[in-house]
Each structure stands twice: as C-alpha cells, then as structure tokens.
Design a protein around this motif. Sequence first.
Motif, PDB file in Angstrom:
ATOM      1  N   GLY A   1       0.546  -1.073  -0.061  1.00  0.00           N
ATOM      2  CA  GLY A   1      -0.175  -0.071   0.044  1.00  0.00           C
ATOM      3  C   GLY A   1       0.976   1.368   0.103  1.00  0.00           C
ATOM      4  O   GLY A   1       0.569   2.301  -0.597  1.00  0.00           O
ATOM      5  N   ASP A   2       2.118   1.217   0.777  1.00  0.00           N
ATOM      6  CA  ASP A   2       2.785   2.407   0.775  1.00  0.00           C
ATOM      7  C   ASP A   2       3.332   2.601  -0.550  1.00  0.00           C
ATOM      8  O   ASP A   2       3.537   3.778  -0.878  1.00  0.00           O
ATOM      9  CB  ASP A   2       3.922   2.350   1.745  1.00  0.00           C
ATOM     10  N   GLU A   3       3.881   1.579  -1.291  1.00  0.00           N
ATOM     11  CA  GLU A   3       4.312   1.784  -2.547  1.00  0.00           C
ATOM     12  C   GLU A   3       3.408   2.357  -3.489  1.00  0.00           C
ATOM     13  O   GLU A   3       3.685   3.139  -4.429  1.00  0.00           O
ATOM     14  CB  GLU A   3       4.988   0.648  -2.985  1.00  0.00           C
ATOM     15  N   TYR A   4       1.974   1.743  -3.339  1.00  0.00           N
ATOM     16  CA  TYR A   4       0.846   2.489  -4.391  1.00  0.00           C
ATOM     17  C   TYR A   4       0.708   3.996  -4.120  1.00  0.00           C
ATOM     18  O   TYR A   4       0.677   4.768  -4.903  1.00  0.00           O
ATOM     19  CB  TYR A   4      -0.354   1.502  -3.948  1.00  0.00           C
ATOM     20  N   LEU A   5       0.666   4.265  -2.588  1.00  0.00           N
ATOM     21  CA  LEU A   5       0.633   5.793  -2.289  1.00  0.00           C
ATOM     22  C   LEU A   5       1.752   6.530  -3.056  1.00  0.00           C
ATOM     23  O   LEU A   5       1.454   7.546  -3.578  1.00  0.00           O
ATOM     24  CB  LEU A   5       0.234   5.858  -0.984  1.00  0.00           C
ATOM     25  N   GLU A   6       2.719   6.041  -2.739  1.00  0.00           N
ATOM     26  CA  GLU A   6       4.187   6.865  -3.239  1.00  0.00           C
ATOM     27  C   GLU A   6       4.051   6.784  -4.845  1.00  0.00           C
ATOM     28  O   GLU A   6       4.419   7.749  -5.489  1.00  0.00           O
ATOM     29  CB  GLU A   6       5.403   6.070  -2.795  1.00  0.00           C
ATOM     30  N   GLN A   7       3.405   5.876  -5.446  1.00  0.00           N
ATOM     31  CA  GLN A   7       3.410   5.741  -7.027  1.00  0.00           C
ATOM     32  C   GLN A   7       2.515   6.862  -7.351  1.00  0.00           C
ATOM     33  O   GLN A   7       2.740   7.662  -8.310  1.00  0.00           O
ATOM     34  CB  GLN A   7       3.083   4.352  -7.663  1.00  0.00           C
ATOM     35  N   ARG A   8       1.261   6.711  -6.843  1.00  0.00           N
ATOM     36  CA  ARG A   8       0.143   7.944  -7.101  1.00  0.00           C
ATOM     37  C   ARG A   8       0.784   9.247  -6.975  1.00  0.00           C
ATOM     38  O   ARG A   8       0.588  10.235  -7.877  1.00  0.00           O
ATOM     39  CB  ARG A   8      -1.123   7.610  -6.378  1.00  0.00           C
ATOM     40  N   LYS A   9       1.666   9.489  -5.952  1.00  0.00           N
ATOM     41  CA  LYS A   9       2.242  10.936  -5.707  1.00  0.00           C
ATOM     42  C   LYS A   9       2.941  11.356  -6.615  1.00  0.00           C
ATOM     43  O   LYS A   9       2.858  12.284  -7.112  1.00  0.00           O
ATOM     44  CB  LYS A   9       2.787  10.847  -4.293  1.00  0.00           C
ATOM     45  N   ASP A  10       3.832  10.270  -7.206  1.00  0.00           N
ATOM     46  CA  ASP A  10       4.834  10.754  -8.019  1.00  0.00           C
ATOM     47  C   ASP A  10       4.040  10.891  -9.605  1.00  0.00           C
ATOM     48  O   ASP A  10       4.559  11.635 -10.176  1.00  0.00           O
ATOM     49  CB  ASP A  10       5.687   9.441  -8.452  1.00  0.00           C
ATOM     50  N   ILE A  11       2.956  10.178  -9.792  1.00  0.00           N
ATOM     51  CA  ILE A  11       2.302  10.467 -11.177  1.00  0.00           C
ATOM     52  C   ILE A  11       1.331  11.783 -11.000  1.00  0.00           C
ATOM     53  O   ILE A  11       1.830  12.517 -11.902  1.00  0.00           O
ATOM     54  CB  ILE A  11       1.427   9.308 -11.112  1.00  0.00           C
ATOM     55  N   ARG A  12       1.074  12.209  -9.852  1.00  0.00           N
ATOM     56  CA  ARG A  12       0.415  13.399  -9.721  1.00  0.00           C
ATOM     57  C   ARG A  12       1.325  14.532  -9.797  1.00  0.00           C
ATOM     58  O   ARG A  12       0.901  15.613 -10.704  1.00  0.00           O
ATOM     59  CB  ARG A  12      -0.120  13.586  -8.582  1.00  0.00           C
ATOM     60  N   LYS A  13       2.623  14.253  -9.409  1.00  0.00           N
ATOM     61  CA  LYS A  13       3.780  15.301  -9.457  1.00  0.00           C
ATOM     62  C   LYS A  13       4.089  15.534 -10.937  1.00  0.00           C
ATOM     63  O   LYS A  13       4.298  16.672 -11.546  1.00  0.00           O
ATOM     64  CB  LYS A  13       4.889  15.129  -8.607  1.00  0.00           C
ATOM     65  N   MET A  14       4.141  14.412 -11.445  1.00  0.00           N
ATOM     66  CA  MET A  14       4.586  14.382 -13.018  1.00  0.00           C
ATOM     67  C   MET A  14       3.567  15.070 -13.964  1.00  0.00           C
ATOM     68  O   MET A  14       3.922  15.827 -14.773  1.00  0.00           O
ATOM     69  CB  MET A  14       4.937  13.028 -13.387  1.00  0.00           C
ATOM     70  N   TYR A  15       2.317  14.929 -13.585  1.00  0.00           N
ATOM     71  CA  TYR A  15       1.204  15.452 -14.290  1.00  0.00           C
ATOM     72  C   TYR A  15       1.385  17.096 -14.267  1.00  0.00           C
ATOM     73  O   TYR A  15       0.938  17.810 -15.155  1.00  0.00           O
ATOM     74  CB  TYR A  15      -0.089  15.135 -14.004  1.00  0.00           C
ATOM     75  N   ALA A  16       1.653  17.358 -12.707  1.00  0.00           N
ATOM     76  CA  ALA A  16       1.554  18.736 -12.607  1.00  0.00           C
ATOM     77  C   ALA A  16       2.747  19.521 -13.326  1.00  0.00           C
ATOM     78  O   ALA A  16       2.501  20.773 -13.703  1.00  0.00           O
ATOM     79  CB  ALA A  16       1.703  19.005 -11.256  1.00  0.00           C
ATOM     80  N   ASP A  17       4.050  18.786 -13.359  1.00  0.00           N
ATOM     81  CA  ASP A  17       5.114  19.433 -14.133  1.00  0.00           C
ATOM     82  C   ASP A  17       4.595  19.520 -15.612  1.00  0.00           C
ATOM     83  O   ASP A  17       5.287  20.667 -16.051  1.00  0.00           O
ATOM     84  CB  ASP A  17       6.247  18.367 -13.892  1.00  0.00           C
ATOM     85  N   LEU A  18       3.907  18.512 -16.082  1.00  0.00           N
ATOM     86  CA  LEU A  18       3.349  18.534 -17.459  1.00  0.00           C
ATOM     87  C   LEU A  18       2.534  19.613 -17.808  1.00  0.00           C
ATOM     88  O   LEU A  18       2.559  20.659 -18.796  1.00  0.00           O
ATOM     89  CB  LEU A  18       2.767  17.413 -17.765  1.00  0.00           C
ATOM     90  N   ASP A  19       1.850  19.992 -16.744  1.00  0.00           N
ATOM     91  CA  ASP A  19       0.682  21.152 -16.833  1.00  0.00           C
ATOM     92  C   ASP A  19       1.470  22.674 -16.958  1.00  0.00           C
ATOM     93  O   ASP A  19       1.205  23.490 -17.638  1.00  0.00           O
ATOM     94  CB  ASP A  19      -0.164  21.177 -15.557  1.00  0.00           C
ATOM     95  N   ASN A  20       2.354  22.722 -16.134  1.00  0.00           N
ATOM     96  CA  ASN A  20       3.326  23.881 -15.886  1.00  0.00           C
ATOM     97  C   ASN A  20       3.921  24.077 -17.418  1.00  0.00           C
ATOM     98  O   ASN A  20       3.948  25.051 -17.930  1.00  0.00           O
ATOM     99  CB  ASN A  20       4.172  23.845 -14.756  1.00  0.00           C
ATOM    100  N   GLU A  21       4.517  23.177 -17.748  1.00  0.00           N
ATOM    101  CA  GLU A  21       5.426  23.257 -18.931  1.00  0.00           C
ATOM    102  C   GLU A  21       4.803  23.489 -20.143  1.00  0.00           C
ATOM    103  O   GLU A  21       5.142  24.086 -21.086  1.00  0.00           O
ATOM    104  CB  GLU A  21       6.553  21.994 -19.026  1.00  0.00           C
ATOM    105  N   ALA A  22       3.227  22.703 -20.268  1.00  0.00           N
ATOM    106  CA  ALA A  22       2.608  23.150 -21.398  1.00  0.00           C
ATOM    107  C   ALA A  22       2.231  24.236 -21.304  1.00  0.00           C
ATOM    108  O   ALA A  22       2.107  25.040 -22.632  1.00  0.00           O
ATOM    109  CB  ALA A  22       1.550  21.709 -21.357  1.00  0.00           C
TER     110      ALA A  22
END
Length: 429
Positions: free
Chosen positions: A390-411
């Motif tokens: 479960g911890d790895e899943y939460l960390e994975q979802r956190k990383d994905i959200r951060k990458m999407y946020a970075d993608l929005d800013n750069e876009a």
Amino acid sequence: MFPFPPVVRSFLFSLFERAWLRAALCFCLCTAVCASCSVDRHMEKKAGELMARMDAVPDWRQLPRKEISWHQALAMMMERNIDLKKSEQSLKTTKRSVVNVFTQIIPGVNLDWMLTKELSDLARVTASDVEYNTNILFNMPSLTQIPFDYYSAKAAVYTAEKTLEMKKRELVARLYQQVLSYRNAQISYNNQLSSLPYDDDGVQKKKLDLERERNLNEISQGFAVLLGNMDARWLVNPETMPRLDWGRYRAASRQLDLLVVTMVAMELEASRLQVLNAKLKFFPSVDINFYSPTLFSSTGGTYGGFFAGAGDMKVNMSLREELDTRLTSWFQYKSAKESHELLQREVVMELQRRRIKIAALLESRRRFELWQGVLMKEIAFKESRLSVSGDEYLEQRKDIRKMYADLDNEASKNAEVEAALIMEYGWLK
C-alpha cells in the motif's frame, strides 16, 4: 436734475456703484454654484443610468456555456474585438488626415450676426438694429510645406495599415494560446481524475470538479475579452483548431519576418521625417494670401457686399526667409539628426536580438517536445507497474500526480512560446 449737493450726489453714486459690484459678484457666485450643482446632478443621473444598465446585464456565472469552433471564434474576434476596432478607427483617422492636407486649402465662410441696443430699448428691436456679415476666409499653407505634409500623412496611413495587420496577428496568437489553455485544462482534469485513489469517497472528486469549474470560468472570460462578446461563457473546441506546421516556422526563422522589419523601418522613416522637417526650416517659405471684400453685409438696413464689384479681390504672394540668428532651428536639426543616427544603430541591434530570441523560442519548443515524450513514457510505465504494498502504491500515485503537475506547468510555458512564434511570423500551416 439732481437737487442734492455735489457731496451727497458723489456719496449716492458711490453707494450705487458698490451695490452694483456686490450684485454682480453675487450673480457670478450663484452662477458658479448652480453650475456645480448642475454637474453633480447630471453625473448622478448618468451614473444611475449606467448602474441600471449593468443591473439588466445577467450575472456572468448564470450565462450559458457555449463551445464554438476555431473558425467561428476567429470570425467573431475580427468582427467585435475592441482593440482591433480601435486600430481600425486609427486607420480611418489617418486617412482623413491625408484628405485634410488638401481640404485646408478650401476657403472658409463665416456668418456673423450682431445686435447693439440699449437695455432699456430691447423691447423695440427692428431690422435696422441687426448687423450681419458673410465673409470668406483663405488660409493657404506654405507651398513648400504641402509636399512634406502630404508625404507624412501617407506615411501615417501606411504605418496604421501595418499596425492593424500586426494587431490581427497578435490577436490570433492570443486566441491560439487561449485555446491551448483550454485544451491543457481538459487534459489536466482527465489526468487528475484518473489519478484519484480508488478508495476516494467523492470528496477529492468534488474538489477537483470545483477547481475545474473555476478554471473554465477564467478561460471563458479570456475568450469573451478576445471575442469582444460577453453574451455567453465562450469556449473554443481545440479539435477544430488547424494544426500548425512547425517545420515551416523553422524554415522561416532563417530570416526575419517582413512585417516585423517593415514596422521597424517605419520607425526609422518617422525619425527621418523629423530630421527633414527640421531641415525645411532653413529654406524660404512661399506664402499665398487672399483678401476679399465681405461677400454680403447688412448694417442699419443698408446692404453691400461682393456683388458690388470684384476689384477689391487681391492676392498676396511672399517669399519669406527666417534667419536663425538664435540658432534655434540649427540646434533642433542637430538634435533630430543625432537621434536618427542613434536610432539606426539601435534598430539593427534590436533586430539582431529578435533573431536570437526566435532561435531560442524554436529551441525551447524542440526541448519541450523531447521532454514531453520522455515524461509521458515514464508516466505510462508507472501507471502500468503493479505495486507490492500500500505504501508503494501511495508513493507511486504521488509521483504520477507530480509528473502531471509538471507537465501542466511546462505545457503552459510552451503555449506562450508557440504564441510568440505566431506573433513573429503569423499563422503558418
């Protein structure tokens, strides 16, 4: 007639004079106060009318949301955008200035009407008490100045035409950037929606929907300002926007855009005209003046005028040379010439900096495409990977959200880059 002694008469006249002055002063003060009150009432009335007009305008949040195509938005923007209409009005004004160069030669006609009468006899005004004249006025400009004024007016028209063309290009670039903002907002919402945890009880989705609604309202306001129409919460369908050929932009970047260079050239031409105008002051001016009798006049019932004979019509031509004994014209000429020489050097440097900027914009866009491709592959990999805890899943979802946020800013930054390129070279597809 005056039975009073001289001293008494002088005293009475002094009292009358002071009373008259006080009455005149009170009249002026009353007039000023009434005028002030009149302005206050008028402005209160106008402000009330404007408030009533705004009360009739529906609330922005209650307006229907309408999505239109790119071509519909483009046509509406060219028809109703306020900034574009101001540029068109400026062009009309400069065209009228060209006509005015020649219409100022047309003589003018004055109609004068005068009445001279004692106040006690105002009730008995006859036609013989009225005097009126009809005069013709000639105001010929200097013949040496007319060619310069005409060329300056035509140059102003040319500048206004190119400014209008540049304004249209600017609006297209802004519309393009706004459409990209709408598309990126949709992509961001879908990405965040897919990254919600499976155990969400609806709270996170509700926050996400509220944030999306707020973003759409801001984007709609941006569209409304560009379109010059606030009758609806407008949105432009990104799928209807033509795709740009960025290869053509890379090919066009080998040299500066003609319209951009033309705008800079017109700035140089305006500076050159200032030098020429200063230089013309050293040359003699040719002046032509016409003198004519009154076309028609009536004084005390006696008529006269131009119909009596044309022998009084005269023309005066003069060649006038003003000696610059104080060196005023010379200093103005030297200052204009020095400013023009500095501007010539400045525009070359500015165009060179513009060329460097364009190269940097293209490079920035190329790097964004590479970075976006790599990031999307990384996101796809993380989303396909199974978590062992479960911890790895939460960390994975956190990383994905951060990458999407970075993608929005750069876009968003990339949208500004692409809009700047459209501003430089126009719409290339």
